[in-house]
Design a protein around this motif. Structure first.
Motif, PDB file in Angstrom:
ATOM      1  N   ARG A   1       2.931   3.968  -7.602  1.00  0.00           N
ATOM      2  CA  ARG A   1       3.851   3.012  -8.224  1.00  0.00           C
ATOM      3  C   ARG A   1       3.244   1.614  -8.123  1.00  0.00           C
ATOM      4  N   ARG A   2       2.296   1.355  -9.011  1.00  0.00           N
ATOM      5  CA  ARG A   2       1.593   0.072  -8.988  1.00  0.00           C
ATOM      6  C   ARG A   2       2.512  -1.073  -9.388  1.00  0.00           C
ATOM      7  N   ARG A   3       3.429  -0.809 -10.301  1.00  0.00           N
ATOM      8  CA  ARG A   3       4.342  -1.862 -10.718  1.00  0.00           C
ATOM      9  C   ARG A   3       5.232  -2.305  -9.559  1.00  0.00           C
ATOM     10  N   GLU A   4       5.768  -1.354  -8.799  1.00  0.00           N
ATOM     11  CA  GLU A   4       6.602  -1.704  -7.652  1.00  0.00           C
ATOM     12  C   GLU A   4       5.793  -2.448  -6.590  1.00  0.00           C
ATOM     13  N   ALA A   5       4.521  -2.045  -6.415  1.00  0.00           N
ATOM     14  CA  ALA A   5       3.664  -2.754  -5.467  1.00  0.00           C
ATOM     15  C   ALA A   5       3.452  -4.193  -5.902  1.00  0.00           C
ATOM     16  N   ALA A   6       3.262  -4.406  -7.205  1.00  0.00           N
ATOM     17  CA  ALA A   6       3.079  -5.765  -7.708  1.00  0.00           C
ATOM     18  C   ALA A   6       4.342  -6.592  -7.522  1.00  0.00           C
ATOM     19  N   VAL A   7       5.508  -5.993  -7.763  1.00  0.00           N
ATOM     20  CA  VAL A   7       6.772  -6.711  -7.556  1.00  0.00           C
ATOM     21  C   VAL A   7       6.936  -7.076  -6.088  1.00  0.00           C
TER      22      VAL A   7
ATOM     23  N   TYR B   1       0.829  -1.212   0.000  1.00  0.00           N
ATOM     24  CA  TYR B   1       0.000   0.000   0.000  1.00  0.00           C
ATOM     25  C   TYR B   1       0.865   1.265   0.000  1.00  0.00           C
ATOM     26  N   ARG B   2       2.028   1.193   0.625  1.00  0.00           N
ATOM     27  CA  ARG B   2       2.933   2.345   0.588  1.00  0.00           C
ATOM     28  C   ARG B   2       3.394   2.617  -0.844  1.00  0.00           C
ATOM     29  N   TRP B   3       3.657   1.567  -1.599  1.00  0.00           N
ATOM     30  CA  TRP B   3       4.010   1.766  -3.004  1.00  0.00           C
ATOM     31  C   TRP B   3       2.829   2.328  -3.794  1.00  0.00           C
ATOM     32  N   LEU B   4       1.632   1.803  -3.534  1.00  0.00           N
ATOM     33  CA  LEU B   4       0.459   2.310  -4.240  1.00  0.00           C
ATOM     34  C   LEU B   4       0.190   3.766  -3.888  1.00  0.00           C
ATOM     35  N   GLY B   5       0.464   4.153  -2.643  1.00  0.00           N
ATOM     36  CA  GLY B   5       0.291   5.544  -2.248  1.00  0.00           C
ATOM     37  C   GLY B   5       1.224   6.489  -2.965  1.00  0.00           C
TER      38      GLY B   5
END
Length: 506
Positions: free
Chosen positions: A187-193, A180-184
């Protein structure tokens, strides 16, 4: 103080498309009146009256003269111009007199105001279902646990499953927060990784912990399947794919309904469980591939410190421990009383309907979190003093908590009626369940505002105290009343003053 000059359409003629919006200049008396009527030559006794009329909207909405002074200076009014045009020593004096001349007209709540905390109620209903339906898997896999054999006084395999559940809850709570910190940060790609790496690791660690504890092969396989499902569910929930998760639970839901009607061989039950797990894992992998392949790598490299996930790991462990004590407290108490040997008589406890009520209420709990924040933002816009805002947010907090606890009690009553042979909750059991639900909701609310360490330590202290008392042979209901009651009091004392500050809601 300086700022850009505004450009507005020219209303005087069509030959100029835009003109600089400036303060009204002092009118000059024309050389010869000619045919102009006398009314057009009227000059205000105070040149500030014309400025007040021009800036009526700005002055009426201002809560302090400094707001007007900031507007005047941004439009280029200097102290020299204030003295030359309006006969005042500086722009602040002009602003103070404008503030006195124009009556206040504070704007009320606007219907066009877009509250960022509005939640879709149907989405919360779906999330409540995906939190509750996995419980049907225990009905399908009940025969995998050898109830005739015991380990530490518990049915063989139950301890391994409990340990795997605790590890999964703690690890996935921290993993979800990091994603969720990445999504905030968009950066959806980093969240998926992050999810693609963390979910398999969490499932492997949970399954390995169950293997270390030991148990029947069927129970260990069930614990491994549950760990894989929880990892996949974390991926789908974080990425906003609740409907995919609901679809993956369809085989287990249908299979549980069939099992309640007719006797089904264990092989068929196992196949149904594997179908749900495989479907959840497959949909999670598909969503991760879409996010990783479809997203572009950001040129600016960013690293998030792992230490910020520690309180969420502890919070997940504490919530898991408190919930397991509520569900298995009676069984563990009997095992301790019997000295680790099989209990001669097993009393029927009404924990099944209570656990169903708690899991079903999680969707409502999430919706009430959004509702609290939306109402708090509305109170921030309409309150005139900090004390008034604190009182309003306190009333909103108590109202949301009352709605949640009332719904939990109603769901428990309905589940008790539908559960075959389930006894009704007594007053102590009902109080313990409501205190647990209230504590977890308050903890989630404080977590949403960034008080992660406080909530983690409070819940962890309650879980450790209840666990120690339970192993010492104390009554589990009394322990829950004391532990969850103390946690609820402390969390309420933290939430009242902390969430009553306006700075928490901006």
């Amino acid at each position: 103080m300086s700022g850009p000059l505004r450009l507005v359409p020219d209303e005087a003629g069509s030959e100029h498309t835009v003109q600089l919006r400036t303060l009204p200049l002092k009118r000059r008396r024309p050389a010869a009146p000619e045919s102009e009527p006398e009314e057009s030559l009227y000059l205000s006794a105070d040149p500030l009256d014309e400025l007040a009329e021009r800036l009526r909207d700005v002055c009426a909405d201002a809560v302090h003269p400094y707001e007007i002074a900031a507007f005047l200076e941004s439009d280029g009014l200097s102290d020299e111009q204030a003295a030359l045009l309006y006969g005042r020593p500086d722009a602040f004096t002009v602003a103070e007199e404008l503030f006195e001349k124009v009556q206040r007209r504070y704007p009320g709540p606007s219907s066009e105001f877009a509250n960022p905390w509005r939640a879709d109620p149907w989405r919360c209903v779906v999330r409540g279902l995906v939190f509750a339906l996995p419980g049907l898997g225990y009905l399908l896999g009940a025969s995998l646990f050898a109830t005739t054999r015991t380990r530490f006084g518990l049915p063989s395999g139950m301890l391994a499953l409990s340990v795997a559940t605790l590890v999964s809850w703690g690890f996935n709570q921290a993993l979800a927060h990091r994603a969720y910190r990445w999504l905030g940060r968009l950066r959806r790609r980093e969240a998926a990784v992050c999810l693609a790496v963390g979910a398999p690791v969490g499932a492997l660690v949970a399954a390995a912990s169950a293997y270390v504890v030991g148990g029947p092969l069927g129970a260990l396989g069930f614990a491994a399947g549950q760990s894989c499902y929880l990892g996949a569910a974390t991926v789908l929930l974080v990425l906003g794919r609740e409907k995919f998760l609901l679809l993956s639970l369809a085989p287990a839901s249908v299979g549980a309904g069939v099992v309640l009607a007719v006797d089904v061989p264990q092989l068929v039950r196992t196949v149904v469980l594997l179908a749900s797990v495989a479907l959840a894992v497959g949909l999670a992998v598909r969503e991760l591939l879409v996010c990783v392949r479809g997203g572009e790598r950001d040129s600016v490299e960013l690293r998030l410190p792992v230490r910020q996930e520690v309180p969420h790991l502890l919070f997940g462990l504490a919530c898991g421990a408190l919930t397991l004590i509520a569900g298995l407290g009676g069984t563990i108490h009997q095992a301790v009383q019997s000295g680790g040997h099989p209990a001669q008589a097993t009393s029927t406890t009404p924990t099944g309907p209570a656990m169903i009520a708690l899991t079903l209420s999680l969707g409502l709990a999430e919706w009430l979190l959004f509702r609290y924040r939306a109402l708090a933002v509305a109170a921030l816009r309409t309150s005139h003093t900090s004390g008034q805002f604190s009182r309003r947010t306190g009333a909103i907090l108590l109202g949301c908590l009352f709605i949640y606890l009332t719904t939990v009690a109603a769901l428990d009553a309905a589940a008790t009626v539908l559960w075959p042979g389930a006894p009704a909750l007594g007053v102590p059991q009902l109080g313990a369940m409501l205190l647990l639900g209230g504590s977890l909701w308050l903890a989630l609310l404080l977590n949403a505002f960034g008080f992660s360490w406080s909530t983690a330590l409070v819940c962890l202290a309650a879980a450790v105290a209840e666990s120690a008392g339970l192993l010492a042979g104390a009554d589990p209901i009394v322990l829950q009343l004391i532990g969850c009651g103390a946690a609820a009091v402390v969390l309420t004392a933290l939430a009242g003053p902390a969430l009553g500050r306006t700075t928490q809601h901006r």
